[in-house]
Design a protein around this motif. Structure first.
Motif, mmCIF file in Angstrom:
data_model
loop_
_atom_site.group_PDB
_atom_site.id
_atom_site.type_symbol
_atom_site.label_atom_id
_atom_site.label_comp_id
_atom_site.label_asym_id
_atom_site.label_seq_id
_atom_site.Cartn_x
_atom_site.Cartn_y
_atom_site.Cartn_z
ATOM 1 N N ASP A 229 0.879 -1.186 0.048
ATOM 2 C CA ASP A 229 -0.001 0.013 0.244
ATOM 3 C C ASP A 229 0.758 1.090 0.160
ATOM 4 O OD1 ASP A 229 -1.902 1.493 0.165
ATOM 5 O OD2 ASP A 229 -2.532 1.593 2.371
ATOM 6 N N ARG A 230 0.871 2.020 -1.229
ATOM 7 C CA ARG A 230 1.808 3.073 -1.505
ATOM 8 C C ARG A 230 3.259 2.816 -1.062
ATOM 9 N NH1 ARG A 230 -1.385 8.477 0.354
ATOM 10 N NH2 ARG A 230 0.403 9.290 -0.843
ATOM 11 N N ASP A 231 3.661 3.304 0.100
ATOM 12 C CA ASP A 231 5.316 3.067 0.560
ATOM 13 C C ASP A 231 5.508 1.910 1.447
ATOM 14 O OD1 ASP A 231 3.992 4.728 2.620
ATOM 15 O OD2 ASP A 231 5.476 5.596 3.039
ATOM 16 N N LEU A 232 4.418 1.319 1.929
ATOM 17 C CA LEU A 232 4.484 0.206 2.923
ATOM 18 C C LEU A 232 4.420 -1.190 2.201
ATOM 19 C CD1 LEU A 232 2.637 1.678 6.176
ATOM 20 C CD2 LEU A 232 5.079 1.199 5.543
ATOM 21 N N ILE B 59 11.648 4.277 1.118
ATOM 22 C CA ILE B 59 12.096 5.985 1.087
ATOM 23 C C ILE B 59 12.672 6.186 -0.344
ATOM 24 C CG2 ILE B 59 13.803 7.252 2.041
ATOM 25 C CD1 ILE B 59 13.912 5.344 4.494
ATOM 26 N N CYS B 60 11.937 7.374 -0.859
ATOM 27 C CA CYS B 60 12.359 7.934 -2.175
ATOM 28 C C CYS B 60 13.723 8.530 -1.988
ATOM 29 C CB CYS B 60 11.338 8.943 -2.575
ATOM 30 S SG CYS B 60 11.471 9.551 -4.103
ATOM 31 N N ASP B 61 14.615 7.914 -3.204
ATOM 32 C CA ASP B 61 15.807 8.216 -3.462
ATOM 33 C C ASP B 61 15.765 9.270 -4.674
ATOM 34 O OD1 ASP B 61 19.000 8.088 -2.698
ATOM 35 O OD2 ASP B 61 18.803 7.841 -4.924
ATOM 36 N N THR B 62 16.330 10.403 -4.786
ATOM 37 C CA THR B 62 16.361 11.312 -5.862
ATOM 38 C C THR B 62 16.827 10.558 -7.139
ATOM 39 O OG1 THR B 62 16.616 13.337 -4.420
ATOM 40 C CG2 THR B 62 16.698 13.610 -6.786
ATOM 41 N N GLY B 63 18.009 10.097 -6.861
ATOM 42 C CA GLY B 63 18.645 9.618 -8.111
ATOM 43 C C GLY B 63 17.817 8.382 -8.471
ATOM 44 N N GLU B 64 17.384 7.288 -7.870
ATOM 45 C CA GLU B 64 16.831 6.327 -8.154
ATOM 46 C C GLU B 64 15.236 6.777 -8.875
ATOM 47 O OE1 GLU B 64 15.443 3.187 -5.324
ATOM 48 O OE2 GLU B 64 17.605 2.660 -5.129
#
Length: 273
Positions: A236-239, A259-264
């Motif tokens: 569910d979304r980020d989990l 966790i969102c990583d900018t490069g990724e």
């Protein structure tokens, strides 16, 4: 649903409006004043699903030898769609399964041990009253192409004999699909694939573009995956939640947060659909 395999549909509105006019026996079986029958079909193990645009249904013919064969038919007249008989070419202990895609696209998801087929329902050209089933995209397990295995044995006389046998498509030492789910907010298909390595199983959760099937992200699960236990994975979304049921009703719950990583994120956008 009936023990004979019949599936019957009635109007819920009629049932709600006229329930006081009916008589029930002690087993809650309707005796008199049956509501109008809207639809009836025979299916193995009462398996029955409705979906698609326009409405279609999926059943298995009510014969044991037909298990694993799925018929996709139009609800309005019971006509079989073109290419509407779907049977996955696999040999496995666990049955493949099929269902209408929960994204309301009218598509169909057919899951086997080594492939996930997303099928689409479209009108036949120059014949809008009939529809056909075709592949939208296919997700394949990452496995070596070795259907046959050879075993050498030595007889009492010293003669070497080579025996060949076929591996099951859900052999635990090969990557096998266990769970397929859909996350509506991110419009992603999530697929859990498991491989038995030595004494323990290793699993990874893959995220695919729901429109084209492109692999966007793969997350290895840290904990081992015992194929003899019951597992559920929720996304569910980020989990991501992995719930494992062990013997004696012992449960383990593993929680992952992405966790969102900018490069990724930029890389994912470049590979996105």
């Amino acid at each position: 649903m009936y023990s004979s395999g019949l599936v019957r549909l009635y109007s819920f509105q009629t049932i709600a409006e006229q329930k006081e006019d009916w008589i029930w026996d002690q087993n809650f079986s309707l005796l008199t004043n049956m509501p109008p029958l809207l639809f009836e079909v025979s299916s193995l193990e009462n398996a029955f699903q409705i979906g698609g645009h326009p409405w279609h249904y999926i059943v298995t013919p009510n014969k044991k030898k037909q298990k694993g064969v799925f018929h996709i038919c139009a609800l309005k007249d019971n006509s079989l769609a073109k290419n509407g008989i779907q049977e996955m070419d696999c040999c496995s202990l666990e049955s493949d399964w099929i269902y209408f895609h929960p994204d309301a696209s009218g598509r169909i998801i057919h899951v086997g041990p080594n492939q996930v087929k997303v099928l689409k329902l479209t009108e036949i050209e120059n014949n809008s009253s009939q529809h056909q089933i075709s592949e939208d995209f296919v997700i394949l397990a990452n496995r070596e192409n070795h259907k046959n295995e050879n075993v050498l044995t030595v007889t009492a006389s010293g003669r070497v004999v080579k025996k060949s046998f076929n591996l099951l498509d859900d052999d635990p030492e090969q990557e096998t699909f266990k769970i397929v789910d859909y996350e509506d907010e991110l419009d992603l298909l999530s697929v859990v694939a498991v491989t038995q390595i030595d004494a323990e199983g290793k699993a990874h959760l893959d995220f695919h573009c729901n429109e084209y099937g492109t692999l966007l992200k793969s997350i290895p699960l840290v904990e081992s995956w015992d194929v003899t236990y019951s597992h559920e994975v929720y996304f569910d979304r980020d989990l991501v939640l992995h719930i494992e049921q062990k013997p004696n009703r012992v449960f383990s719950c593993y929680v992952y947060q992405m966790i969102c990583d900018t490069g990724e994120e930029e890389e994912t956008i470049n590979r996105s659909c």
